[in-house]
Design a protein around this motif. Sequence first.
Motif, mmCIF file in Angstrom:
data_model
loop_
_atom_site.group_PDB
_atom_site.id
_atom_site.type_symbol
_atom_site.label_atom_id
_atom_site.label_comp_id
_atom_site.label_asym_id
_atom_site.label_seq_id
_atom_site.Cartn_x
_atom_site.Cartn_y
_atom_site.Cartn_z
ATOM 1 N N ASP A 235 0.760 -1.182 -0.034
ATOM 2 C CA ASP A 235 0.044 0.030 0.062
ATOM 3 C C ASP A 235 0.667 1.284 -0.028
ATOM 4 O O ASP A 235 0.224 2.302 0.462
ATOM 5 N N MET A 236 2.054 1.260 -0.456
ATOM 6 C CA MET A 236 2.703 2.418 -0.601
ATOM 7 C C MET A 236 3.250 2.315 -2.223
ATOM 8 O O MET A 236 3.760 1.562 -2.898
ATOM 9 N N PHE A 237 2.961 3.605 -2.656
ATOM 10 C CA PHE A 237 2.970 3.679 -3.974
ATOM 11 C C PHE A 237 3.615 4.905 -4.547
ATOM 12 O O PHE A 237 3.880 5.169 -5.792
ATOM 13 N N LYS A 238 4.202 5.839 -3.614
ATOM 14 C CA LYS A 238 5.022 6.758 -4.077
ATOM 15 C C LYS A 238 5.984 7.054 -2.932
ATOM 16 O O LYS A 238 5.747 6.654 -1.959
ATOM 17 N N CYS A 239 7.256 7.479 -3.256
ATOM 18 C CA CYS A 239 8.015 7.894 -2.269
ATOM 19 C C CYS A 239 9.146 8.994 -3.022
ATOM 20 O O CYS A 239 9.229 9.140 -4.029
#
Length: 410
Positions: A235-239
């Motif tokens: 559920d992490m799609f940007k960084c």
Amino acid sequence: MTTVVPTSEEDPVLSVVRFTAEMSWADAGAETAEPEVNRLCVEAQKCMIEGRWLDLVSLMLASADIIFSKASEKDLECVFTIMCNLVKKPESLDQVHEMAELISAKIIQQPNDKPALRLKILFNLYNLLENPYSRFCVYLKSLKLATAGKVTEHILSSIKMMDNFLKEWNLGVKDQRELFLAISNILKESKGSTKDSFMFLTKYLETFSSEDASNMTEAKEEAASAIVDFVRSPDMFKCDLLDMPAIVQLEKDGQYGPVYQLLKIFLTQRLDAYLEFEAANSALLKTYGLVHDDCISKMRLMSLVDLGLNESSQIPYSVIKQALQIDDIEVESWVVKAITAKLLDCKIDQMNQVVIVSRCTERVFGVHQWQDLRTKLVTWRGNIAGVISTVQANKITEDSTQAVQGLAIR
């Protein structure tokens, strides 16, 4: 059970020294023990008279290991409460810091023996200190104790107040690194704290700059770990990892180069690039515990986001099918997954077989994205200024018309 409760006029500190000395020499026999106990009490009294508080703490800590193994928890807490209160005696902040370092270092030496009680003693010591840096040092030792003693659940609530602590402590870069990495490791072991662990690991990596090349190599393992954590997370799609100097250094690294390449694929490319990478690096994925099917699922969503960002606002089903390498009947379900994950705001036009995109999440928000945002804001400001000018011009025209009509009536 013996409890240290002063019942005479003897100073509480001397009572503690006597109590610990008697416990230490209990097996030596009365003839040997009594002179030693008296000697230690006399020495402690001399330290108090001369104001040698650091020496007094050292003397009291000499028996710490024995009393931890023999005394009750109630007695231990009482002993260390009296001992910790000695940090309020010196006027010199440097001496107070030395005393706090000495006490806290002794407390964490045996982290598996009564760890919760040791942690409580450290917290009591923390609250007695006035110097922010001394407080930080004690807190850092409490993190190490909680980790080694496997009682991290007692420290989690304090991590939630870290922003306030950081303002108070005003730490240098080196201390920030040690703190952020320690917190990240604690949260990594805590269920439901994956994102927070990643956030503190990112904070750790942000402390390295391109001018800090001599120290940056120490962050290679953590940089690779951050990449793997991001890729693994469902559920992490940007960084913001891609442009960090601590991450960029991996690009040409013999060991971690492929890991950097994987991050670049997830943040800037589509599923076909990942599949090509996996075919050549399947062993690498297994080494880091990455599941191929999970990576495919995440890359399909990332690819859909990329389509929304780089294609027209209307994406044909056929383009989605090709990019995600799925069947016709799966197109809508993957679009719904992207909407559910808040990656897209869009409408599905089943009649025309297109997806109409109104908003897309940026996978990377770096210099280029900031420049785009600035351009949009400048355009928006210009549009608003144009609207205001038009309204004002219309108002002037309307007022003039009304004034002419008034003259005509008169």
